[in-house]
Design a protein around this motif. Structure first.
Motif, PDB file in Angstrom:
ATOM      1  N   ALA A 178       0.787  -1.290   0.250  1.00  0.00           N
ATOM      2  CA  ALA A 178      -0.059   0.028  -0.062  1.00  0.00           C
ATOM      3  C   ALA A 178       0.963   1.289   0.000  1.00  0.00           C
ATOM      4  CB  ALA A 178      -0.908  -0.033   1.215  1.00  0.00           C
ATOM      5  N   LEU A 179       0.575   2.299  -0.767  1.00  0.00           N
ATOM      6  CA  LEU A 179       1.061   3.434  -0.918  1.00  0.00           C
ATOM      7  C   LEU A 179       0.211   4.597  -0.599  1.00  0.00           C
ATOM      8  CD1 LEU A 179       3.265   2.981  -4.137  1.00  0.00           C
ATOM      9  CD2 LEU A 179       4.100   2.661  -1.788  1.00  0.00           C
ATOM     10  N   GLY A 180       0.459   5.838   0.337  1.00  0.00           N
ATOM     11  CA  GLY A 180      -0.327   6.905   0.365  1.00  0.00           C
ATOM     12  C   GLY A 180      -1.662   6.769   0.884  1.00  0.00           C
ATOM     13  N   GLY A 181      -2.044   5.521   1.459  1.00  0.00           N
ATOM     14  CA  GLY A 181      -3.400   5.298   2.091  1.00  0.00           C
ATOM     15  C   GLY A 181      -3.471   4.011   2.470  1.00  0.00           C
ATOM     16  N   ASP A 182      -4.633   3.713   3.585  1.00  0.00           N
ATOM     17  CA  ASP A 182      -4.772   2.525   3.764  1.00  0.00           C
ATOM     18  C   ASP A 182      -5.840   1.490   2.913  1.00  0.00           C
ATOM     19  OD1 ASP A 182      -4.859   3.660   7.275  1.00  0.00           O
ATOM     20  OD2 ASP A 182      -3.085   3.304   6.024  1.00  0.00           O
ATOM     21  N   PHE A 183      -5.669   0.127   3.235  1.00  0.00           N
ATOM     22  CA  PHE A 183      -6.339  -0.664   2.482  1.00  0.00           C
ATOM     23  C   PHE A 183      -6.873  -1.920   3.196  1.00  0.00           C
ATOM     24  CE2 PHE A 183      -4.307   1.832  -0.834  1.00  0.00           C
ATOM     25  CZ  PHE A 183      -5.086   1.762  -1.680  1.00  0.00           C
ATOM     26  N   THR A 199      -6.037  -4.457   8.232  1.00  0.00           N
ATOM     27  CA  THR A 199      -5.984  -3.211   7.696  1.00  0.00           C
ATOM     28  C   THR A 199      -4.486  -3.013   7.203  1.00  0.00           C
ATOM     29  OG1 THR A 199      -7.757  -1.845   8.575  1.00  0.00           O
ATOM     30  CG2 THR A 199      -5.859  -0.382   7.768  1.00  0.00           C
ATOM     31  N   LEU A 200      -4.233  -2.953   5.662  1.00  0.00           N
ATOM     32  CA  LEU A 200      -2.904  -2.847   5.488  1.00  0.00           C
ATOM     33  C   LEU A 200      -2.639  -1.278   5.310  1.00  0.00           C
ATOM     34  CD1 LEU A 200      -0.175  -4.024   4.442  1.00  0.00           C
ATOM     35  CD2 LEU A 200      -0.960  -4.024   2.084  1.00  0.00           C
ATOM     36  N   ARG A 201      -1.656  -0.717   6.271  1.00  0.00           N
ATOM     37  CA  ARG A 201      -1.396   0.669   6.436  1.00  0.00           C
ATOM     38  C   ARG A 201      -0.332   1.070   5.321  1.00  0.00           C
ATOM     39  NH1 ARG A 201      -5.379   2.278   9.643  1.00  0.00           N
ATOM     40  NH2 ARG A 201      -5.276   1.026  11.844  1.00  0.00           N
ATOM     41  N   ALA A 202      -0.412   2.512   4.951  1.00  0.00           N
ATOM     42  CA  ALA A 202       0.348   3.036   3.800  1.00  0.00           C
ATOM     43  C   ALA A 202       1.851   2.836   4.208  1.00  0.00           C
ATOM     44  CB  ALA A 202       0.039   4.546   3.728  1.00  0.00           C
ATOM     45  N   GLY A 203       2.509   2.206   3.081  1.00  0.00           N
ATOM     46  CA  GLY A 203       4.168   2.040   3.390  1.00  0.00           C
ATOM     47  C   GLY A 203       4.134   0.570   3.853  1.00  0.00           C
ATOM     48  N   ARG A 204       3.348  -0.391   4.127  1.00  0.00           N
ATOM     49  CA  ARG A 204       3.499  -1.654   4.640  1.00  0.00           C
ATOM     50  C   ARG A 204       3.199  -2.334   3.241  1.00  0.00           C
ATOM     51  NH1 ARG A 204       6.431  -2.330   8.841  1.00  0.00           N
ATOM     52  NH2 ARG A 204       5.232  -3.759   9.634  1.00  0.00           N
ATOM     53  N   ALA A 240       5.047  -6.670   6.705  1.00  0.00           N
ATOM     54  CA  ALA A 240       6.646  -6.211   6.549  1.00  0.00           C
ATOM     55  C   ALA A 240       6.611  -4.876   6.083  1.00  0.00           C
ATOM     56  CB  ALA A 240       7.407  -7.345   5.936  1.00  0.00           C
ATOM     57  N   PRO A 241       7.754  -4.232   6.163  1.00  0.00           N
ATOM     58  CA  PRO A 241       8.092  -3.128   5.573  1.00  0.00           C
ATOM     59  C   PRO A 241       8.231  -2.956   3.854  1.00  0.00           C
ATOM     60  CG  PRO A 241       9.623  -3.210   7.092  1.00  0.00           C
ATOM     61  CD  PRO A 241       8.728  -4.449   7.206  1.00  0.00           C
ATOM     62  N   THR A 242       8.660  -4.119   3.393  1.00  0.00           N
ATOM     63  CA  THR A 242       8.452  -4.721   2.038  1.00  0.00           C
ATOM     64  C   THR A 242       7.718  -5.816   1.605  1.00  0.00           C
ATOM     65  OG1 THR A 242      10.573  -5.580   1.786  1.00  0.00           O
ATOM     66  CG2 THR A 242      10.602  -3.210   1.979  1.00  0.00           C
ATOM     67  N   ALA A 243       7.258  -5.779   0.438  1.00  0.00           N
ATOM     68  CA  ALA A 243       6.541  -6.859   0.029  1.00  0.00           C
ATOM     69  C   ALA A 243       7.594  -8.143  -0.231  1.00  0.00           C
ATOM     70  CB  ALA A 243       5.885  -6.768  -1.207  1.00  0.00           C
ATOM     71  N   ALA A 244       8.905  -7.827  -0.641  1.00  0.00           N
ATOM     72  CA  ALA A 244       9.928  -8.903  -0.917  1.00  0.00           C
ATOM     73  C   ALA A 244      10.221  -9.443   0.497  1.00  0.00           C
ATOM     74  CB  ALA A 244      11.019  -8.417  -1.534  1.00  0.00           C
ATOM     75  N   LEU A 245      10.286  -8.777   1.576  1.00  0.00           N
ATOM     76  CA  LEU A 245      10.780  -9.400   2.822  1.00  0.00           C
ATOM     77  C   LEU A 245       9.639 -10.284   3.348  1.00  0.00           C
ATOM     78  CD1 LEU A 245      12.467  -9.652   5.189  1.00  0.00           C
ATOM     79  CD2 LEU A 245      11.560  -7.319   6.030  1.00  0.00           C
TER      80      LEU A 245
END
Length: 289
Positions: A178-183, A199-204, A240-245
Protein backbone atom coordinates in the motif's frame (compact mmCIF):
# COMPACT_ATOMS: atom_id res chain seq x y z
CA UNK A 1 -0.30 -30.50 -9.78
CA UNK A 2 -2.84 -27.89 -8.66
CA UNK A 3 -2.59 -24.33 -9.99
CA UNK A 4 -0.46 -22.38 -7.57
CA UNK A 5 -0.89 -18.88 -8.97
CA UNK A 6 -4.67 -18.91 -8.99
CA UNK A 7 -4.83 -20.33 -5.49
CA UNK A 8 -2.42 -17.74 -4.14
CA UNK A 9 -4.52 -15.00 -5.72
CA UNK A 10 -7.50 -16.32 -3.75
CA UNK A 11 -5.43 -16.45 -0.57
CA UNK A 12 -4.41 -12.85 -1.06
CA UNK A 13 -7.85 -11.62 -2.16
CA UNK A 14 -8.37 -7.97 -1.21
CA UNK A 15 -11.42 -6.04 -0.09
CA UNK A 16 -10.46 -2.46 -0.87
CA UNK A 17 -11.42 0.22 1.64
CA UNK A 18 -12.49 3.70 0.62
CA UNK A 19 -12.50 2.98 -3.08
CA UNK A 20 -13.62 6.09 -4.93
CA UNK A 21 -16.09 5.86 -7.79
CA UNK A 22 -13.49 7.22 -10.19
CA UNK A 23 -10.67 4.93 -9.06
CA UNK A 24 -8.47 3.59 -11.84
CA UNK A 25 -7.68 -0.11 -11.88
CA UNK A 26 -5.40 -2.17 -14.12
CA UNK A 27 -5.62 -5.97 -14.19
CA UNK A 28 -3.33 -8.32 -16.06
CA UNK A 29 -0.62 -10.93 -15.62
CA UNK A 30 2.80 -10.47 -14.06
CA UNK A 31 5.36 -13.01 -12.83
CA UNK A 32 2.94 -15.80 -13.76
CA UNK A 33 0.26 -14.41 -11.42
CA UNK A 34 -2.96 -12.46 -11.76
CA UNK A 35 -1.94 -8.88 -11.00
CA UNK A 36 -3.66 -5.58 -10.40
CA UNK A 37 -2.96 -1.99 -9.54
CA UNK A 38 -5.58 0.24 -7.93
CA UNK A 39 -5.17 4.03 -7.85
CA UNK A 40 -7.91 5.72 -5.83
CA UNK A 41 -7.40 9.09 -7.51
CA UNK A 42 -8.21 7.57 -10.89
CA UNK A 43 -4.98 8.96 -12.36
CA UNK A 44 -3.35 6.07 -14.24
CA UNK A 45 -2.01 7.65 -17.38
CA UNK A 46 -0.95 5.71 -20.45
CA UNK A 47 2.68 6.73 -20.03
CA UNK A 48 2.68 5.53 -16.42
CA UNK A 49 1.10 2.21 -17.33
CA UNK A 50 3.56 1.72 -20.19
CA UNK A 51 6.45 2.32 -17.80
CA UNK A 52 4.99 -0.17 -15.30
CA UNK A 53 4.48 -2.86 -17.96
CA UNK A 54 8.02 -2.40 -19.25
CA UNK A 55 9.30 -2.78 -15.69
CA UNK A 56 7.32 -5.99 -15.25
CA UNK A 57 8.80 -7.42 -18.47
CA UNK A 58 12.27 -6.52 -17.26
CA UNK A 59 11.73 -8.28 -13.93
CA UNK A 60 10.45 -11.40 -15.69
CA UNK A 61 13.56 -11.42 -17.88
CA UNK A 62 15.62 -11.60 -14.68
CA UNK A 63 13.75 -14.18 -12.57
CA UNK A 64 11.74 -16.47 -14.85
CA UNK A 65 12.41 -20.21 -14.62
CA UNK A 66 10.11 -20.97 -17.57
CA UNK A 67 11.58 -18.69 -20.24
CA UNK A 68 15.12 -17.55 -21.05
CA UNK A 69 16.24 -15.22 -18.26
CA UNK A 70 19.21 -14.15 -16.20
CA UNK A 71 18.30 -16.86 -13.70
CA UNK A 72 18.07 -19.66 -16.27
CA UNK A 73 21.46 -18.66 -17.70
CA UNK A 74 22.93 -18.78 -14.21
CA UNK A 75 21.38 -22.21 -13.57
CA UNK A 76 22.74 -23.49 -16.88
CA UNK A 77 26.27 -22.75 -15.71
CA UNK A 78 26.88 -19.53 -17.61
CA UNK A 79 29.03 -16.74 -16.20
CA UNK A 80 26.52 -13.97 -15.50
CA UNK A 81 27.10 -10.35 -14.54
CA UNK A 82 24.34 -9.83 -12.00
CA UNK A 83 21.67 -7.23 -12.67
CA UNK A 84 20.61 -4.75 -9.96
CA UNK A 85 17.40 -6.75 -9.49
CA UNK A 86 19.29 -10.02 -8.98
CA UNK A 87 21.69 -8.36 -6.55
CA UNK A 88 18.72 -7.09 -4.52
CA UNK A 89 17.19 -10.57 -4.50
CA UNK A 90 20.40 -12.27 -3.41
CA UNK A 91 21.07 -9.70 -0.69
CA UNK A 92 17.61 -10.30 0.75
CA UNK A 93 17.95 -14.06 0.35
CA UNK A 94 21.16 -14.05 2.38
CA UNK A 95 19.51 -11.95 5.09
CA UNK A 96 16.44 -14.17 5.42
CA UNK A 97 18.59 -17.30 5.14
CA UNK A 98 20.60 -16.17 8.17
CA UNK A 99 17.55 -15.05 10.19
CA UNK A 100 15.71 -18.36 9.62
CA UNK A 101 18.65 -20.62 10.45
CA UNK A 102 19.04 -21.64 6.81
CA UNK A 103 15.39 -22.60 6.24
CA UNK A 104 14.96 -20.01 3.49
CA UNK A 105 17.29 -21.19 0.74
CA UNK A 106 16.90 -20.42 -2.99
CA UNK A 107 19.32 -23.30 -3.62
CA UNK A 108 16.46 -25.80 -3.24
CA UNK A 109 15.78 -25.60 -6.99
CA UNK A 110 17.43 -29.02 -7.69
CA UNK A 111 15.11 -30.60 -5.09
CA UNK A 112 12.10 -28.80 -6.59
CA UNK A 113 12.98 -29.95 -10.10
CA UNK A 114 13.52 -33.54 -8.95
CA UNK A 115 10.19 -33.71 -7.14
CA UNK A 116 8.35 -32.13 -10.06
CA UNK A 117 9.79 -34.85 -12.28
CA UNK A 118 9.07 -37.66 -9.83
CA UNK A 119 12.76 -38.29 -9.20
CA UNK A 120 14.64 -38.76 -5.91
CA UNK A 121 15.62 -35.43 -4.38
CA UNK A 122 19.34 -34.61 -4.38
CA UNK A 123 21.19 -33.28 -1.35
CA UNK A 124 21.51 -29.48 -1.28
CA UNK A 125 24.85 -27.98 -0.29
CA UNK A 126 24.91 -25.58 2.67
CA UNK A 127 23.62 -22.15 1.60
CA UNK A 128 22.52 -23.71 -1.69
CA UNK A 129 25.08 -21.76 -3.69
CA UNK A 130 24.18 -18.35 -2.30
CA UNK A 131 27.53 -17.92 -0.56
CA UNK A 132 29.32 -18.59 -3.85
CA UNK A 133 27.52 -15.82 -5.73
CA UNK A 134 29.65 -12.86 -6.74
CA UNK A 135 29.39 -10.57 -9.74
CA UNK A 136 30.15 -12.38 -12.97
CA UNK A 137 30.80 -15.88 -11.64
CA UNK A 138 29.26 -19.28 -12.21
CA UNK A 139 27.40 -21.62 -9.90
CA UNK A 140 29.19 -24.82 -9.01
CA UNK A 141 28.14 -27.97 -10.91
CA UNK A 142 24.79 -29.27 -9.70
CA UNK A 143 23.79 -25.98 -8.10
CA UNK A 144 20.69 -24.07 -9.21
CA UNK A 145 18.61 -21.28 -7.72
CA UNK A 146 14.92 -20.38 -7.61
CA UNK A 147 13.71 -16.93 -6.63
CA UNK A 148 10.06 -17.97 -6.49
CA UNK A 149 10.13 -17.39 -2.72
CA UNK A 150 10.64 -13.65 -3.10
CA UNK A 151 10.42 -12.58 -6.76
CA UNK A 152 6.72 -11.66 -6.70
CA UNK A 153 7.31 -9.58 -3.60
CA UNK A 154 10.31 -7.86 -5.15
CA UNK A 155 8.29 -7.15 -8.30
CA UNK A 156 5.56 -5.63 -6.12
CA UNK A 157 8.11 -3.33 -4.45
CA UNK A 158 9.73 -2.26 -7.72
CA UNK A 159 6.37 -1.47 -9.33
CA UNK A 160 5.30 0.41 -6.19
CA UNK A 161 8.41 2.59 -6.57
CA UNK A 162 7.27 3.49 -10.09
CA UNK A 163 3.91 4.67 -8.72
CA UNK A 164 5.07 6.68 -5.72
CA UNK A 165 3.41 10.08 -5.47
CA UNK A 166 0.12 9.15 -7.17
CA UNK A 167 -1.88 9.13 -3.93
CA UNK A 168 -3.44 5.99 -2.41
CA UNK A 169 -2.25 3.02 -4.48
CA UNK A 170 -2.46 -0.73 -3.91
CA UNK A 171 -0.02 -2.84 -5.90
CA UNK A 172 -0.89 -6.55 -6.04
CA UNK A 173 1.53 -8.81 -7.91
CA UNK A 174 0.94 -11.95 -5.88
CA UNK A 175 1.82 -9.94 -2.76
CA UNK A 176 0.40 -6.55 -1.73
CA UNK A 177 1.90 -3.18 -0.92
CA UNK A 178 0.00 0.00 0.00
CA UNK A 179 1.15 3.52 -0.84
CA UNK A 180 -0.33 6.85 0.24
CA UNK A 181 -3.34 5.34 2.02
CA UNK A 182 -4.71 2.34 3.90
CA UNK A 183 -6.46 -0.69 2.40
CA UNK A 184 -8.49 -3.50 3.97
CA UNK A 185 -7.44 -6.98 2.93
CA UNK A 186 -9.46 -10.14 3.41
CA UNK A 187 -7.54 -13.14 4.74
CA UNK A 188 -8.46 -16.49 3.19
CA UNK A 189 -7.01 -19.92 3.99
CA UNK A 190 -7.54 -23.27 2.24
CA UNK A 191 -8.52 -24.98 5.52
CA UNK A 192 -10.30 -22.20 7.40
CA UNK A 193 -11.55 -20.17 4.41
CA UNK A 194 -12.50 -16.65 5.49
CA UNK A 195 -10.45 -15.37 8.42
CA UNK A 196 -11.65 -11.77 8.55
CA UNK A 197 -9.94 -8.58 7.44
CA UNK A 198 -6.81 -6.68 8.27
CA UNK A 199 -5.92 -3.08 7.50
CA UNK A 200 -2.77 -2.70 5.44
CA UNK A 201 -1.32 0.67 6.38
CA UNK A 202 0.31 3.02 3.92
CA UNK A 203 3.94 2.08 3.33
CA UNK A 204 3.44 -1.51 4.51
CA UNK A 205 3.24 -4.82 2.67
CA UNK A 206 1.75 -8.26 3.24
CA UNK A 207 2.33 -11.72 1.74
CA UNK A 208 0.69 -15.12 2.21
CA UNK A 209 2.24 -18.54 1.58
CA UNK A 210 0.46 -21.90 1.72
CA UNK A 211 1.86 -25.40 1.10
CA UNK A 212 -1.52 -26.41 -0.34
CA UNK A 213 -1.27 -23.86 -3.13
CA UNK A 214 0.61 -26.34 -5.32
CA UNK A 215 1.33 -30.02 -4.78
CA UNK A 216 3.33 -32.49 -6.80
CA UNK A 217 1.86 -35.77 -8.01
CA UNK A 218 3.28 -37.45 -4.89
CA UNK A 219 1.28 -35.09 -2.67
CA UNK A 220 4.30 -33.16 -1.38
CA UNK A 221 4.21 -29.37 -1.31
CA UNK A 222 5.98 -26.89 -3.58
CA UNK A 223 7.41 -25.20 -0.45
CA UNK A 224 10.58 -27.14 0.25
CA UNK A 225 13.22 -26.87 2.97
CA UNK A 226 16.90 -27.47 2.14
CA UNK A 227 17.02 -30.46 4.51
CA UNK A 228 13.61 -31.85 3.59
CA UNK A 229 11.67 -29.92 6.24
CA UNK A 230 7.92 -30.54 5.95
CA UNK A 231 5.29 -27.76 6.12
CA UNK A 232 3.79 -27.16 9.56
CA UNK A 233 1.06 -24.64 8.69
CA UNK A 234 -1.89 -24.42 6.33
CA UNK A 235 -0.95 -20.83 5.56
CA UNK A 236 1.24 -18.03 6.90
CA UNK A 237 0.59 -14.32 6.36
CA UNK A 238 3.36 -11.84 7.15
CA UNK A 239 3.26 -8.05 7.37
CA UNK A 240 6.56 -6.26 6.70
CA UNK A 241 8.08 -3.00 5.48
CA UNK A 242 8.51 -4.48 1.99
CA UNK A 243 6.64 -7.07 -0.04
CA UNK A 244 9.87 -8.94 -0.87
CA UNK A 245 10.69 -9.37 2.82
CA UNK A 246 7.10 -10.45 3.60
CA UNK A 247 7.21 -12.91 0.68
CA UNK A 248 10.51 -14.53 1.70
CA UNK A 249 9.57 -14.70 5.39
CA UNK A 250 6.16 -16.24 4.76
CA UNK A 251 7.77 -18.89 2.54
CA UNK A 252 10.24 -19.88 5.26
CA UNK A 253 7.76 -19.65 8.14
CA UNK A 254 5.53 -22.32 6.59
CA UNK A 255 8.34 -24.74 7.55
CA UNK A 256 9.08 -23.37 11.03
CA UNK A 257 7.50 -23.85 14.49
CA UNK A 258 6.09 -20.82 16.28
CA UNK A 259 9.08 -20.21 18.63
CA UNK A 260 11.48 -20.14 15.68
CA UNK A 261 9.12 -17.85 13.76
CA UNK A 262 9.08 -15.43 16.69
CA UNK A 263 12.89 -15.30 16.79
CA UNK A 264 13.14 -14.64 13.05
CA UNK A 265 10.33 -12.08 13.27
CA UNK A 266 12.41 -10.02 15.71
CA UNK A 267 15.61 -10.40 13.68
CA UNK A 268 13.90 -9.25 10.49
CA UNK A 269 11.81 -6.44 12.01
CA UNK A 270 8.50 -7.89 10.87
CA UNK A 271 4.98 -6.96 11.86
CA UNK A 272 2.29 -9.47 12.90
CA UNK A 273 2.60 -13.02 11.58
CA UNK A 274 -0.69 -14.89 11.21
CA UNK A 275 -0.41 -18.67 11.12
CA UNK A 276 -3.19 -21.15 10.39
CA UNK A 277 -2.64 -24.73 11.52
CA UNK A 278 -3.84 -27.75 9.46
CA UNK A 279 -7.08 -27.83 11.45
CA UNK A 280 -7.88 -24.24 10.42
CA UNK A 281 -7.06 -22.51 13.72
CA UNK A 282 -5.70 -18.98 13.36
CA UNK A 283 -3.05 -17.59 15.71
CA UNK A 284 -1.29 -14.22 15.55
CA UNK A 285 2.36 -13.92 16.52
CA UNK A 286 3.14 -10.35 17.58
CA UNK A 287 6.68 -9.05 17.75
CA UNK A 288 8.07 -8.26 21.17
CA UNK A 289 11.46 -6.60 21.43
Amino acid sequence: MTTRRRFLTILAGAALAGRAADAAEWQGRAMGADARILIRSGDLRDATLARVLARIRRIEQVFSLHAPSELTRLNQGAAVTLSPEMRLALHLARRVHAATGGIFDPGVQPIWAARAGGMPAPRVRPLGGIARIRDGVQLAPGQALTMNGLAQGLATDLIAAELAGLGPVLVDIGEQRALGGDFRLELVDPAARGLGRITLRAGRAVATSSPGALRFATGSSHIIGPQGQAPLWSSVTVEAPTAALADAASTAFVLMPAPAIRQAQVRLGLGPVRVVDPAGNLSTIERHG
